[in-house]
Design an enzyme around this catalytic site. Structure first.
Site, PDB file in Angstrom:
ATOM      1  N   HIS A 206      27.966  49.775  57.818  1.00  5.53           N
ATOM      2  CA  HIS A 206      29.409  49.974  57.971  1.00  5.53           C
ATOM      3  C   HIS A 206      29.607  50.957  59.121  1.00  5.53           C
ATOM      4  O   HIS A 206      28.860  51.946  59.233  1.00  5.53           O
ATOM      5  CB  HIS A 206      30.001  50.521  56.663  1.00  5.53           C
ATOM      6  CG  HIS A 206      31.468  50.794  56.744  1.00  5.53           C
ATOM      7  ND1 HIS A 206      32.411  49.787  56.657  1.00  5.53           N
ATOM      8  CD2 HIS A 206      32.159  51.949  56.949  1.00  5.53           C
ATOM      9  CE1 HIS A 206      33.619  50.321  56.790  1.00  5.53           C
ATOM     10  NE2 HIS A 206      33.492  51.640  56.969  1.00  5.53           N
TER      11      HIS A 206
ATOM     12  N   ILE B 245      30.820  40.179  48.656  1.00  2.00           N
ATOM     13  CA  ILE B 245      29.655  39.564  48.007  1.00  2.00           C
ATOM     14  C   ILE B 245      29.938  39.524  46.503  1.00  2.00           C
ATOM     15  O   ILE B 245      30.212  40.560  45.891  1.00  2.00           O
ATOM     16  CB  ILE B 245      28.378  40.375  48.284  1.00  2.00           C
ATOM     17  CG1 ILE B 245      28.069  40.407  49.781  1.00  2.00           C
ATOM     18  CG2 ILE B 245      27.201  39.816  47.492  1.00  2.00           C
ATOM     19  CD1 ILE B 245      27.702  39.072  50.404  1.00  2.00           C
TER      20      ILE B 245
END
Ligand SMILES: Nc1nc2c(c(=O)[nH]1)N[C@@H](CN(C=O)c1ccc(C(=O)N[C@@H](CCC(=O)O)C(=O)O)cc1)CN2
Ligand SMILES: NCC(=O)N[C@@H]1O[C@H](COP(=O)([O-])[O-])[C@@H](O)[C@H]1O
Length: 292
Positions: A186, A170
């Site tokens: 994650h 990002i």
């Protein structure tokens, strides 16, 4: 009082103290023209929003604190979500189902992906959710630039961005455009087994090869680097002696679906608070004195 409809609506915000400083904001709406009885709507109002931006007892700051002079009725506004995916999208589906089912006080306004044919994008199309291609790549002219993506997300009035198996970095301008408002899940216990190159089965292979006895998902805020943002929630699963990467991945993924929905639910109910040392915490819905 509303002058147009003749309906006398007065919202008297009474703050009641109970259960050791627990505060409920009750909004009473009385619709006189139809003779309806008072509709009592017990809304949870972030206690910090009523008192002051910083609670002197806990030192926590609620990101959405608004001085009560500006807060008209204490209702928690339903939030708008953008979900970013690159693959099958099972976390996205869990969040969408929780939104439709009432567990998440928010709606998925838009799906962003770098893989327009992925399972997450197919699910979005099947459920009437707009799909945006990001980033722009050399091969496809369709993708948006960072600036155009930010403009589009503003048009959709997106409050929070949720990464769910999105595999691109990002960019800093998007991180800065949405401070403390981008989450990622994650599949390891960060900071272990995170960073560039750690995604999908690669994470679980590394965990198994390391001899770690436990693993599990981490939900964290996103900063400019891979997996270095502030941890918000984790769950733990055992790593079994004969686990394959696929078996461990499935065990972790099951917990991902639970913890991401719990976190997004808290996010949409303004129950994320920041400790003075910068650690984000989740305030319990049942007891505002309990933080995890
Ligand atoms: N600014 C940020 N962007 C992203 C983060 C983040 O924490 N900050 N998280 C990732 C998700 N992720 C781990 O949770 C992650 C995804 C991908 C990679 C990676 O190494 N990707 C490869 C390219 C893979 C591909 O395109 O197939 C790479 O960049 O070389 C690491 C971690 C999402 N974005
Ligand atoms: N580092 C990023 C990463 O590895 N993310 C992982 O990709 C999978 C996406 O599954 P899904 O598309 O079924 O939600 C999930 O296990 C997520 O933790």
């Amino acid at each position: 009082m509303s002058s147009t409809t003749g309906i006398r609506v007065y919202s008297s915000i009474n703050v009641h103290k109970s259960l050791e400083r627990r505060r409920l904001c009750r909004v009473y709406t009385r619709n006189l023209s139809f003779g309806r009885q008072c509709l009592e709507k017990p809304w949870f109002a972030p206690e910090l929003a009523i008192e002051k931006p910083r609670d002197s007892r806990t030192g926590f700051t609620c990101r959405n604190c608004v001085p009560d002079a500006e807060r008209e009725d204490c209702a928690v506004r339903r939030k708008k979500l953008a979900v970013f995916v690159s693959g099958g999208g099972s976390n996205f589906r869990s969040i969408h189902e929780a939104s439709v089912g009432g567990l998440v006080h928010g709606d998925v306004a838009v799906l962003v992906t770098d893989k327009p044919g992925c399972g997450g994008a197919e699910y979005a199309r099947a459920n009437g959710i707009p799909v945006i291609l990001f980033p722009k790549t050399k091969s496809s002219a369709e993708g948006l630039s960072s600036i155009d993506l930010i403009t589009t997300l503003r048009k959709f009035k997106v409050d929070f961005i949720l990464l769910a198996g999105y595999l691109k970095l990002i960019p800093a301008e998007l991180v800065q455009a949405y401070p403390k408002s981008i989450l990622n899940i994650h599949p390891s216990l960060l900071p272990a087994f995170g960073g560039k190159g750690f995604y999908g089965l690669k994470v679980h292979r590394a965990v198994i090869a390391s001899g770690a006895r436990y693993s599990g998902p981490t939900v964290h805020f996103v900063d400019e680097n891979f997996d270095t943002g502030r941890t918000l929630a984790q769950r733990v699963v055992p790593v079994l002696a004969n686990d394959t990467a696929e078996e461990l991945a499935a065990r972790v993924l099951h917990e991902e679906h639970q913890v991401y929905v719990e976190v997004v639910s808290a996010l949409c109910e303004d129950r994320i608070v920041w400790r003075e040392d910068g650690v984000p915490l989740i305030r319990s819905r049942e007891d505002p004195n309990v933080y995890t």
